[in-house]
Design a protein around this motif. Structure first.
Motif, PDB file in Angstrom:
ATOM      1  N   GLY A  65     -36.746  33.431 -28.326  1.00  0.00           N
ATOM      2  CA  GLY A  65     -37.174  32.573 -27.227  1.00  0.00           C
ATOM      3  C   GLY A  65     -38.685  32.471 -27.122  1.00  0.00           C
ATOM      4  N   PRO A  66     -39.329  33.383 -26.398  1.00  0.00           N
ATOM      5  CA  PRO A  66     -40.772  33.253 -26.184  1.00  0.00           C
ATOM      6  C   PRO A  66     -41.543  33.467 -27.481  1.00  0.00           C
ATOM      7  CG  PRO A  66     -39.964  35.311 -25.266  1.00  0.00           C
ATOM      8  CD  PRO A  66     -38.771  34.544 -25.735  1.00  0.00           C
ATOM      9  N   SER A  67     -42.742  32.929 -27.525  1.00  0.00           N
ATOM     10  CA  SER A  67     -43.580  33.072 -28.709  1.00  0.00           C
ATOM     11  C   SER A  67     -44.165  34.482 -28.769  1.00  0.00           C
ATOM     12  CB  SER A  67     -44.706  32.043 -28.675  1.00  0.00           C
ATOM     13  OG  SER A  67     -45.596  32.359 -27.612  1.00  0.00           O
ATOM     14  N   LEU A  68     -44.675  34.836 -29.918  1.00  0.00           N
ATOM     15  CA  LEU A  68     -45.311  36.143 -30.085  1.00  0.00           C
ATOM     16  C   LEU A  68     -46.461  36.304 -29.100  1.00  0.00           C
ATOM     17  CD1 LEU A  68     -45.757  38.829 -31.527  1.00  0.00           C
ATOM     18  CD2 LEU A  68     -47.077  37.582 -33.259  1.00  0.00           C
ATOM     19  N   GLU A  69     -47.216  35.244 -28.877  1.00  0.00           N
ATOM     20  CA  GLU A  69     -48.345  35.301 -27.944  1.00  0.00           C
ATOM     21  C   GLU A  69     -47.900  35.666 -26.530  1.00  0.00           C
ATOM     22  OE1 GLU A  69     -47.823  32.597 -30.009  1.00  0.00           O
ATOM     23  OE2 GLU A  69     -49.282  33.291 -31.490  1.00  0.00           O
ATOM     24  N   GLU A  70     -46.687  35.270 -26.171  1.00  0.00           N
ATOM     25  CA  GLU A  70     -46.172  35.572 -24.835  1.00  0.00           C
ATOM     26  C   GLU A  70     -45.723  37.020 -24.689  1.00  0.00           C
ATOM     27  OE1 GLU A  70     -43.702  32.350 -22.896  1.00  0.00           O
ATOM     28  OE2 GLU A  70     -43.773  31.624 -24.972  1.00  0.00           O
ATOM     29  N   ILE A  71     -45.200  37.618 -25.748  1.00  0.00           N
ATOM     30  CA  ILE A  71     -44.699  38.997 -25.634  1.00  0.00           C
ATOM     31  C   ILE A  71     -45.704  40.038 -26.112  1.00  0.00           C
ATOM     32  CG2 ILE A  71     -42.272  38.337 -25.769  1.00  0.00           C
ATOM     33  CD1 ILE A  71     -42.314  39.329 -28.677  1.00  0.00           C
ATOM     34  N   LEU A  72     -46.762  39.620 -26.803  1.00  0.00           N
ATOM     35  CA  LEU A  72     -47.749  40.563 -27.326  1.00  0.00           C
ATOM     36  C   LEU A  72     -48.417  41.410 -26.240  1.00  0.00           C
ATOM     37  CD1 LEU A  72     -48.761  41.522 -30.013  1.00  0.00           C
ATOM     38  CD2 LEU A  72     -50.461  39.707 -29.989  1.00  0.00           C
ATOM     39  N   PRO A  73     -48.785  40.855 -25.086  1.00  0.00           N
ATOM     40  CA  PRO A  73     -49.367  41.710 -24.038  1.00  0.00           C
ATOM     41  C   PRO A  73     -48.420  42.836 -23.598  1.00  0.00           C
ATOM     42  CG  PRO A  73     -49.817  39.411 -23.550  1.00  0.00           C
ATOM     43  CD  PRO A  73     -48.850  39.435 -24.710  1.00  0.00           C
ATOM     44  N   ARG A  74     -47.123  42.530 -23.483  1.00  0.00           N
ATOM     45  CA  ARG A  74     -46.149  43.576 -23.120  1.00  0.00           C
ATOM     46  C   ARG A  74     -46.063  44.633 -24.205  1.00  0.00           C
ATOM     47  NH1 ARG A  74     -40.981  40.820 -22.835  1.00  0.00           N
ATOM     48  NH2 ARG A  74     -40.168  42.918 -22.776  1.00  0.00           N
ATOM     49  N   MET A  75     -46.108  44.200 -25.461  1.00  0.00           N
ATOM     50  CA  MET A  75     -46.030  45.144 -26.574  1.00  0.00           C
ATOM     51  C   MET A  75     -47.257  46.066 -26.588  1.00  0.00           C
ATOM     52  SD  MET A  75     -44.474  42.653 -29.541  1.00  0.00           S
ATOM     53  CE  MET A  75     -44.366  43.941 -30.787  1.00  0.00           C
ATOM     54  N   ALA A  76     -48.444  45.498 -26.346  1.00  0.00           N
ATOM     55  CA  ALA A  76     -49.674  46.314 -26.327  1.00  0.00           C
ATOM     56  C   ALA A  76     -49.640  47.328 -25.188  1.00  0.00           C
ATOM     57  CB  ALA A  76     -50.900  45.418 -26.218  1.00  0.00           C
ATOM     58  N   ARG A  77     -49.190  46.894 -24.005  1.00  0.00           N
ATOM     59  CA  ARG A  77     -49.091  47.834 -22.866  1.00  0.00           C
ATOM     60  C   ARG A  77     -48.100  48.945 -23.181  1.00  0.00           C
ATOM     61  NH1 ARG A  77     -49.347  43.035 -19.902  1.00  0.00           N
ATOM     62  NH2 ARG A  77     -47.102  42.994 -19.633  1.00  0.00           N
ATOM     63  N   ALA A 128     -53.011  38.910 -34.987  1.00  0.00           N
ATOM     64  CA  ALA A 128     -53.513  40.270 -35.240  1.00  0.00           C
ATOM     65  C   ALA A 128     -54.783  40.527 -34.437  1.00  0.00           C
ATOM     66  CB  ALA A 128     -53.767  40.480 -36.732  1.00  0.00           C
ATOM     67  N   SER A 129     -55.656  39.534 -34.348  1.00  0.00           N
ATOM     68  CA  SER A 129     -56.877  39.668 -33.548  1.00  0.00           C
ATOM     69  C   SER A 129     -56.542  39.825 -32.070  1.00  0.00           C
ATOM     70  CB  SER A 129     -57.785  38.453 -33.748  1.00  0.00           C
ATOM     71  OG  SER A 129     -58.227  38.396 -35.071  1.00  0.00           O
ATOM     72  N   ASP A 130     -55.575  39.049 -31.603  1.00  0.00           N
ATOM     73  CA  ASP A 130     -55.138  39.166 -30.210  1.00  0.00           C
ATOM     74  C   ASP A 130     -54.560  40.551 -29.943  1.00  0.00           C
ATOM     75  OD1 ASP A 130     -55.891  36.552 -29.815  1.00  0.00           O
ATOM     76  OD2 ASP A 130     -53.843  35.751 -29.785  1.00  0.00           O
ATOM     77  N   ALA A 131     -53.759  41.058 -30.876  1.00  0.00           N
ATOM     78  CA  ALA A 131     -53.165  42.391 -30.723  1.00  0.00           C
ATOM     79  C   ALA A 131     -54.259  43.441 -30.619  1.00  0.00           C
ATOM     80  CB  ALA A 131     -52.229  42.702 -31.894  1.00  0.00           C
ATOM     81  N   ALA A 132     -55.260  43.354 -31.482  1.00  0.00           N
ATOM     82  CA  ALA A 132     -56.365  44.326 -31.462  1.00  0.00           C
ATOM     83  C   ALA A 132     -57.111  44.255 -30.132  1.00  0.00           C
ATOM     84  CB  ALA A 132     -57.313  44.073 -32.626  1.00  0.00           C
ATOM     85  N   ALA A 133     -57.385  43.049 -29.651  1.00  0.00           N
ATOM     86  CA  ALA A 133     -58.099  42.901 -28.375  1.00  0.00           C
ATOM     87  C   ALA A 133     -57.288  43.485 -27.219  1.00  0.00           C
ATOM     88  CB  ALA A 133     -58.413  41.430 -28.120  1.00  0.00           C
ATOM     89  N   LEU A 134     -55.989  43.239 -27.209  1.00  0.00           N
ATOM     90  CA  LEU A 134     -55.130  43.753 -26.142  1.00  0.00           C
ATOM     91  C   LEU A 134     -55.046  45.279 -26.164  1.00  0.00           C
ATOM     92  CD1 LEU A 134     -52.330  41.071 -26.396  1.00  0.00           C
ATOM     93  CD2 LEU A 134     -53.781  41.462 -24.389  1.00  0.00           C
ATOM     94  N   VAL A 135     -54.922  45.866 -27.350  1.00  0.00           N
ATOM     95  CA  VAL A 135     -54.851  47.321 -27.465  1.00  0.00           C
ATOM     96  C   VAL A 135     -56.180  47.938 -27.055  1.00  0.00           C
ATOM     97  CG1 VAL A 135     -54.659  49.235 -29.117  1.00  0.00           C
ATOM     98  CG2 VAL A 135     -53.007  47.362 -29.178  1.00  0.00           C
ATOM     99  N   ARG A 136     -57.279  47.366 -27.503  1.00  0.00           N
ATOM    100  CA  ARG A 136     -58.599  47.899 -27.146  1.00  0.00           C
ATOM    101  C   ARG A 136     -58.819  47.840 -25.634  1.00  0.00           C
ATOM    102  NH1 ARG A 136     -61.713  44.408 -31.513  1.00  0.00           N
ATOM    103  NH2 ARG A 136     -63.603  45.616 -31.202  1.00  0.00           N
TER     104      ARG A 136
END
Length: 161
Positions: free
Chosen positions: A144-156, A53-61
């Motif tokens: 397949g890939p972990s959440l950490e791997e796809i989270l940047p694509r989701m934020a973009r 969740a912290s990573d998601a917030a940082a990526l969105v910000r």
């Protein structure tokens, strides 16, 4: 040669079965240049101690900053970010089987895995009027890939489409 092509085709099929395309629903944030005051304050997140969740917030910000938005303590808009993960298929069991878990995920018949569905929600609300500037969700289903791997694509996808 045909055997190699068949094997390569089968491998591509298996890789494709692991991840679904990223989907997005809802309005995107408008360009900050078109707003009189493109400032925001981040709403508190229920899972602040959760690394994803912290990573998601940082990526969105970061994506919003690239669009010209600025985070300030008294920002005009309230930024809300949510991240949820669940089994791709849910089933509720009733009756005698009530002791068993209420959720069950099915294995992917091709790659023998249990796919998960991840949803990132992002929205901004005017803190004075309560008007919604934008609200959307980006989702991916994969095993397949972990959440950490796809989270940047989701934020973009949630900020830029």
């Amino acid at each position: 040669m045909k055997a190699r092509q068949a094997i390569a085709g089968a491998m591509l099929f298996l890789v494709g079965a692991c991840t679904s395309p990223l989907t997005r629903e809802g309005r995107l944030p408008p360009a900050a240049a078109g707003l009189a005051d493109p400032t925001y304050v981040l709403a508190s997140m229920p899972g602040e101690s959760d690394a994803a969740a912290s990573d998601a917030a940082a990526l969105v910000r970061s994506a919003l900053a690239a669009k010209g938005y600025r985070e300030t303590p008294d920002g005009r808009y309230r930024l809300e970010i949510g991240l949820a993960t669940a089994p791709a298929k849910l089933a509720v069991r009733r009756g005698e089987a009530a002791e068993r878990p209420a959720t069950v995920s099915a294995r992917n018949p091709v790659v023998l895995c249990r796919p998960r569905r991840h949803v990132l929600t992002v929205g901004m609300i005017d803190r004075t009027s309560g008007a919604i500037l934008f609200r959307n969700a980006a989702a991916a289903q994969h095993c397949g890939p972990s959440l950490e791997e796809i989270l940047p694509r989701m934020a973009r996808a949630a900020v830029n489409g």
